[in-house]
Design a protein around this motif. Structure first.
Motif, PDB file in Angstrom:
ATOM      1  N   ASN A 144       0.886  -1.315   0.099  1.00 31.87           N
ATOM      2  CA  ASN A 144       0.009   0.069  -0.100  1.00 31.87           C
ATOM      3  C   ASN A 144       0.723   1.352   0.026  1.00 31.87           C
ATOM      4  O   ASN A 144       0.253   2.299   0.279  1.00 31.87           O
ATOM      5  N   ALA A 145       2.008   1.154  -0.249  1.00 32.15           N
ATOM      6  CA  ALA A 145       3.127   2.323  -0.094  1.00 32.15           C
ATOM      7  C   ALA A 145       2.858   3.092  -1.354  1.00 32.15           C
ATOM      8  O   ALA A 145       3.104   4.526  -1.537  1.00 32.15           O
ATOM      9  N   GLY A 146       2.456   2.503  -2.496  1.00 23.97           N
ATOM     10  CA  GLY A 146       2.182   3.438  -3.857  1.00 23.97           C
ATOM     11  C   GLY A 146       3.079   2.807  -4.916  1.00 23.97           C
ATOM     12  O   GLY A 146       3.205   3.527  -5.757  1.00 23.97           O
ATOM     13  N   LYS A 147       3.484   1.713  -4.818  1.00 24.75           N
ATOM     14  CA  LYS A 147       4.501   1.039  -5.876  1.00 24.75           C
ATOM     15  C   LYS A 147       3.842   1.166  -7.168  1.00 24.75           C
ATOM     16  O   LYS A 147       4.371   1.767  -8.075  1.00 24.75           O
ATOM     17  N   SER A 148       2.600   0.639  -7.265  1.00 25.50           N
ATOM     18  CA  SER A 148       1.954   0.634  -8.466  1.00 25.50           C
ATOM     19  C   SER A 148       1.551   1.827  -9.062  1.00 25.50           C
ATOM     20  O   SER A 148       1.657   2.045 -10.387  1.00 25.50           O
ATOM     21  N   SER A 149       1.271   2.739  -8.197  1.00 27.18           N
ATOM     22  CA  SER A 149       0.737   4.025  -8.585  1.00 27.18           C
ATOM     23  C   SER A 149       1.859   4.835  -8.966  1.00 27.18           C
ATOM     24  O   SER A 149       1.907   5.444 -10.005  1.00 27.18           O
ATOM     25  N   GLY A 189      -2.055  -5.201  -0.301  1.00 27.36           N
ATOM     26  CA  GLY A 189      -1.986  -6.742  -1.100  1.00 27.36           C
ATOM     27  C   GLY A 189      -2.643  -6.620  -2.482  1.00 27.36           C
ATOM     28  O   GLY A 189      -2.949  -7.524  -2.754  1.00 27.36           O
ATOM     29  N   THR A 190      -2.730  -5.476  -2.948  1.00 24.02           N
ATOM     30  CA  THR A 190      -3.432  -5.479  -4.335  1.00 24.02           C
ATOM     31  C   THR A 190      -2.626  -6.164  -5.382  1.00 24.02           C
ATOM     32  O   THR A 190      -3.006  -7.137  -6.130  1.00 24.02           O
ATOM     33  N   THR A 191      -1.225  -6.004  -5.780  1.00 27.76           N
ATOM     34  CA  THR A 191      -0.647  -6.458  -6.702  1.00 27.76           C
ATOM     35  C   THR A 191      -0.163  -7.857  -6.028  1.00 27.76           C
ATOM     36  O   THR A 191       0.570  -8.033  -5.058  1.00 27.76           O
ATOM     37  N   ASN A 227       7.161   8.252  -0.535  1.00 29.43           N
ATOM     38  CA  ASN A 227       5.834   8.532  -1.303  1.00 29.43           C
ATOM     39  C   ASN A 227       4.749   9.064  -0.530  1.00 29.43           C
ATOM     40  O   ASN A 227       4.830   9.109   0.852  1.00 29.43           O
ATOM     41  N   LYS A 228       3.736   9.720  -1.020  1.00 23.31           N
ATOM     42  CA  LYS A 228       2.611  10.186  -0.422  1.00 23.31           C
ATOM     43  C   LYS A 228       3.146  11.530   0.457  1.00 23.31           C
ATOM     44  O   LYS A 228       2.594  11.907   1.242  1.00 23.31           O
ATOM     45  N   ASP A 231       2.472  14.317  -0.526  1.00 16.13           N
ATOM     46  CA  ASP A 231       1.262  15.465  -0.620  1.00 16.13           C
ATOM     47  C   ASP A 231       0.612  15.546   0.652  1.00 16.13           C
ATOM     48  O   ASP A 231       0.101  16.331   1.001  1.00 16.13           O
ATOM     49  N   ALA A 286       3.050  10.089  -6.062  1.00 14.75           N
ATOM     50  CA  ALA A 286       2.638   9.374  -7.289  1.00 14.75           C
ATOM     51  C   ALA A 286       1.258   9.822  -7.805  1.00 14.75           C
ATOM     52  O   ALA A 286       1.314  10.047  -9.088  1.00 14.75           O
ATOM     53  N   THR A 287       0.222  10.110  -7.144  1.00 19.18           N
ATOM     54  CA  THR A 287      -0.961  10.542  -7.605  1.00 19.18           C
ATOM     55  C   THR A 287      -1.049  12.037  -7.897  1.00 19.18           C
ATOM     56  O   THR A 287      -1.609  12.370  -8.798  1.00 19.18           O
TER      57      THR A 287
HETATM   58  N1  LIG Z   1      -2.315  10.738  -1.461  1.00 17.64           N
HETATM   59  C1  LIG Z   1      -1.719   9.735  -2.083  1.00 17.64           C
HETATM   60  N2  LIG Z   1      -2.217   8.449  -2.031  1.00 17.64           N
HETATM   61  C2  LIG Z   1      -1.444   7.458  -2.913  1.00 17.64           C
HETATM   62  C3  LIG Z   1      -0.147   7.958  -3.529  1.00 17.64           C
HETATM   63  N3  LIG Z   1       0.306   6.713  -4.159  1.00 17.64           N
HETATM   64  C4  LIG Z   1      -0.268   5.982  -3.940  1.00 17.64           C
HETATM   65  N4  LIG Z   1      -1.641   6.387  -3.175  1.00 17.64           N
HETATM   66  C5  LIG Z   1      -2.761   5.519  -2.922  1.00 17.64           C
HETATM   67  O1  LIG Z   1      -2.385   4.414  -1.914  1.00 17.64           O
HETATM   68  C6  LIG Z   1      -2.999   3.486  -2.212  1.00 17.64           C
HETATM   69  C7  LIG Z   1      -2.252   2.125  -2.513  1.00 17.64           C
HETATM   70  O2  LIG Z   1      -1.686   2.630  -3.694  1.00 17.64           O
HETATM   71  P1  LIG Z   1      -0.994   1.341  -4.757  1.00 17.64           P
HETATM   72  O3  LIG Z   1      -0.255   1.911  -5.796  1.00 17.64           O
HETATM   73  O4  LIG Z   1      -2.029   0.084  -5.157  1.00 17.64           O
HETATM   74  O5  LIG Z   1       0.067   0.905  -3.752  1.00 17.64           O
HETATM   75  P2  LIG Z   1       0.917  -0.356  -3.741  1.00 17.64           P
HETATM   76  O6  LIG Z   1       2.211  -0.261  -2.924  1.00 17.64           O
HETATM   77  O7  LIG Z   1       1.079  -0.910  -4.981  1.00 17.64           O
HETATM   78  O8  LIG Z   1       0.075  -1.666  -2.986  1.00 17.64           O
HETATM   79  P3  LIG Z   1       0.119  -3.254  -3.014  1.00 17.64           P
HETATM   80  O9  LIG Z   1       0.332  -3.633  -4.336  1.00 17.64           O
HETATM   81  O10 LIG Z   1      -0.916  -3.515  -2.242  1.00 17.64           O
HETATM   82  O11 LIG Z   1       1.295  -3.697  -2.348  1.00 17.64           O
HETATM   83  C8  LIG Z   1      -4.146   3.826  -3.327  1.00 17.64           C
HETATM   84  O12 LIG Z   1      -5.408   4.201  -2.770  1.00 17.64           O
HETATM   85  C9  LIG Z   1      -3.398   4.865  -4.020  1.00 17.64           C
HETATM   86  O13 LIG Z   1      -4.303   5.907  -4.667  1.00 17.64           O
HETATM   87  C10 LIG Z   1       0.417   9.468  -3.181  1.00 17.64           C
HETATM   88  O14 LIG Z   1       1.442   9.745  -3.837  1.00 17.64           O
HETATM   89  N5  LIG Z   1      -0.324  10.047  -2.394  1.00 17.64           N
END
Ligand SMILES: Nc1nc2c(ncn2[C@@H]2O[C@H](COP(=O)(O)OP(=O)(O)OP(=O)(O)O)[C@@H](O)[C@H]2O)c(=O)[nH]1
Ligand SMILES: [Mg+2]
Length: 477
Positions: free
Chosen positions: A252-257, A275-277, A356-357, A359, A381-382
Motif C-alpha cells: 500500500n505504499a504506492g508502488k503501483s501508482s 495486497g493489491t499487486t 511516497n505520498k 502530498d 505518485a498521485t
Molecule cells: N495521497 C496519495 N495517495 C497515494 C499516493 N500513491 C498511492 N496512493 C494511494 O495509495 C493506495 C495504494 O496505492 P498502490 O499504488 O496500489 O500501492 P501499492 O504499493 O502498489 O500496494 P500493494 O500492491 O497492495 O502492495 C491507493 O489508494 C493509491 O491511490 C500518493 O502519492 N499520494
C-alpha cells in the motif's frame, strides 16, 4: 641469435591464436550457406543471401549467368524448368569484397513468403548449399577477418537496439570505436610487458632497463586507462541491455501508482486495500535513450493468503535480480523505520529510497539531501510530484548521467567481465611490483591482462564462446 623480448610477447599472444582462427575459417567455410535475410511475413521486398564457394553456380542456376560484381541488375529468378519464380534485383559480391569475405549473392525479390520459399528450395536443390545457422554470415565475416569479435557482436546489438542511443552506440562499435580503444590499450600494455621481460632477461646487468619507479608508473598509468575504458564500457553495456529497476517495499505504499505515473499509463492495478499487486509486472520506458525495465512487485508483508505469499516470494526474486531497487515507502507511516525495510534489500544492491505520498505529509518533493546516507527522493505518485528528480536519481545511480559528453560505444557484459579480469590482474601486478623479486609475477599478471583484452576482440577465442555469441543472432545475418 640475438634475443629479443618482443618475440616472447608476440609468441604468447598473437601468432598461435590467429593461426587457430584461420584454421577454423578454412574448415568451416567450405560449405555454402543461404538464408532469407528479411523478417518473416509479407513485405515490400524479401532478400535471400547466399555465401560461399557455390555462389557462382547458384547464380547460373537461378539467374542464367554470373552477374557483374557489385552491380545491381534486374533478373528473373528461374526454377528448374527455367520458368520465373519471381523477378527482382540480383547483386553479386566477389570475394573478398563482400560482407562475409566470400562470394556472396543477394536476391532481392518480392516479400512474399511463398515466393521466397520457392526460391530457397531452388537454391538448396543445388545440394552444395545448406541453410545458414543464426549469425553464420557474420561469423564467417569474423572468421575471414572482416570484423573482429566485438564488431561482430555490435552487428547483433545494432539489429536488436530498441532506443536511438543504443542504435548509435552499436553503430559506433561496429565502426570499430570500441575495438580501437582496446587495441590501443593492449598495445601500451604490450610495450610495458616488453620492457618487463627485458628487465627479467637482463637482470644481471648493472644498469636496468626499467627501474622501480618507471615500472610502478607504467602500471599506474595502465590501471588508470583501464578504469576509464571500463567506465565507458559499463555505460555502453547499460545502453545495450537496459536496466532492471524494481519497485519494492511495504504493501500500500504506492508502488503501483508510482509505476503507472512513471509510465504515464495505467499498467498496474491500484487500490486502497493493501495486497493489491500479487504478481511481478514489467514494462519498459526509454529515459533519454536508457531503456528501463520497470518492475512492479507485491507489497512485502506476511500473509495467510497463498497467492499473496507467492507474490511476495517473486518480489524477493525480482529484488535479487534488479540492477536498481526503488524502495517505496509510505511517508505517512513507513518513512520512520526505513532502516528495517532496507534490510529486505541485499546490501551492495544499488537502491533509492522513495518517500511516497509526500502530498499528505507536506514534505517538499524531490531529492532529500543526506537522508541517513541513502539516496532518497520524496514523491507523490498521485499528484505527480518529484518524478523528474526520481528519474534523474535513477540515471545517476545507474551511472548513466555522466554520459552526455562522450558518445558511448556499445559493450556487452562479456566485455565488462574481460575488462574486470584485466583490472584484477593489473592490481596483482601492482602488488607484486612492490618487491623487485616479484618481477616475474608482474610479467605474468600483465600477460594475463593482455589475454583478457584479446578475448574481447576474438584474437583468442574458443568454439564454445563463438557458438554462444553467434547463436543469439537472427538467421540471415
Ligand atoms: N495521497 C496519495 N495517495 C497515494 C499516493 N500513491 C498511492 N496512493 C494511494 O495509495 C493506495 C495504494 O496505492 P498502490 O499504488 O496500489 O500501492 P501499492 O504499493 O502498489 O500496494 P500493494 O500492491 O497492495 O502492495 C491507493 O489508494 C493509491 O491511490 C500518493 O502519492 N499520494
Ligand atoms: Mg501494487
Amino acid at each position: 641469435m640475438v634475443y629479443n623480448p618482443e618475440d616472447r610477447v608476440r609468441e604468447d599472444l598473437g601468432a598461435e591464436a590467429l593461426g587457430s582462427q584461420a584454421g577454423r575459417a578454412s574448415t568451416r567455410c567450405e560449405e555454402s550457406i543461404a538464408a532469407i535475410a528479411t523478417p518473416p511475413g509479407h513485405g515490400g521486398i524479401g532478400i535471400i543471401r547466399v555465401s560461399g564457394p557455390a555462389v557462382k553456380r547458384v547464380a547460373y542456376w537461378v539467374l542464367g549467368e554470373e552477374p557483374e560484381p557489385r552491380t545491381a541488375r534486374v533478373y528473373e529468378f528461374l526454377d528448374q524448368n527455367k520458368s520465373p519464380i519471381d523477378q527482382g534485383l540480383a547483386i553479386f559480391f566477389n570475394n573478398p569484397h563482400s560482407y562475409t569475405g566470400e562470394d556472396v549473392l543477394e536476391l532481392h525479390g518480392h516479400g512474399s513468403p511463398a515466393a521466397l520459399d520457392m526460391l530457397m528450395t531452388r537454391i538448396l536443390e543445388l545440394g552444395t548449399v545448406r541453410l545458414a545457422r543464426p549469425g553464420e554470415f557474420t561469423e564467417r565475416a569474423f572468421l575471414n577477418g572482416k570484423l573482429d569479435l566485438a564488431q561482430a557482436e555490435s552487428v547483433a546489438d545494432l539489429i536488436g537496439s530498441r532506443t536511438h542511443a543504443a542504435a548509435r552506440a552499436a553503430k559506433k562499435s561496429l565502426e570499430g570505436a570500441f575495438s580501437k580503444e582496446i587495441t590501443s590499450f593492449s598495445k601500451n600494455l604490450r610495450e610495458l610487458r616488453v620492457q618487463i621481460e627485458a628487465e627479467i632477461d637482463f637482470s644481471d646487468e648493472p644498469v636496468g632497463v626499467l627501474d622501480d619507479d618507471k615500472l610502478r608508473a607504467g602500471l599506474d598509468e595502465a590501471a588508470e586507462a583501464l578504469e576509464s575504458l571500463l567506465c565507458r564500457a559499463k555505460r555502453g553495456a547499460l545502453l545495450g541491455g537496459g536496466a532492471k529497476v524494481v519497485l519494492a517495499g511495504p504493501a500500500n505504499a504506492g508502488k503501483s501508482s508510482l509505476m503507472n505515473a512513471l509510465l504515464a499509463e495505467e499498467r498496474s492495478i491500484v487500490h486502497n486495500s493493501p495486497g493489491t499487486t500479487r504478481d511481478v509486472i514489467e514494462s519498459e520506458i526509454d529515459i533519454d535513450g536508457l531503456l528501463l525495465r520497470l518492475t512492479d512487485t507485491a507489497g512485502l508483508r506476511q500473509s495467510n493468503d497463498e497467492v499473496e505469499t507467492e507474490g511476495v516470494r517473486r518480489a524477493g526474486n525480482a529484488i535479487r535480480g534488479a540492477d536498481l531497487v526503488l524502495l517505496v515507502l509510505d511517508d505517512t507511516n513507513d518513512g520512520t523505520n526505513y532502516h528495517e525495510w532496507l534490510k529486505g534489500v541485499p546490501s551492495r544492491k544499488s537502491t533509492i529510497v522513495i518517500l511516497n505520498k509526500c502530498d499528505i505529509t507536506n514534505r517538499p518533493y524531490g531529492v532529500i539531501p543526506d537522508f541517513f546516507g541513502e539516496v532518497t527522493v520524496a514523491t507523490s505518485a498521485t499528484k505527480q510530484l518529484g518524478l523528474n528528480s526520481l528519474l534523474e536519481a535513477i540515471k545517476q545511480q545507474l551511472g548513466y548521467s555522466i554520459m552526455s559528453n562522450e558518445e558511448p560505444f556499445m559493450a556487452r557484459h562479456r566485455h565488462l567481465r574481460a575488462l574486470e579480469s584485466a583490472k584484477v590482474n593489473l592490481a596483482h601486478a601492482a602488488a607484486n611490483a612492490k618487491d623487485r623479486r616479484g618481477i616475474e609475477l608482474v610479467a605474468e599478471d600483465v600477460r594475463i591482462a593482455q589475454q583478457a583484452l584479446a578475448e574481447i576482440l576474438g584474437t583468442v577465442s574458443n568454439e564454445e564462446l563463438l557458438g554462444q555469441i553467434f547463436s543469439t543472432f537472427c538467421i540471415g545475418k
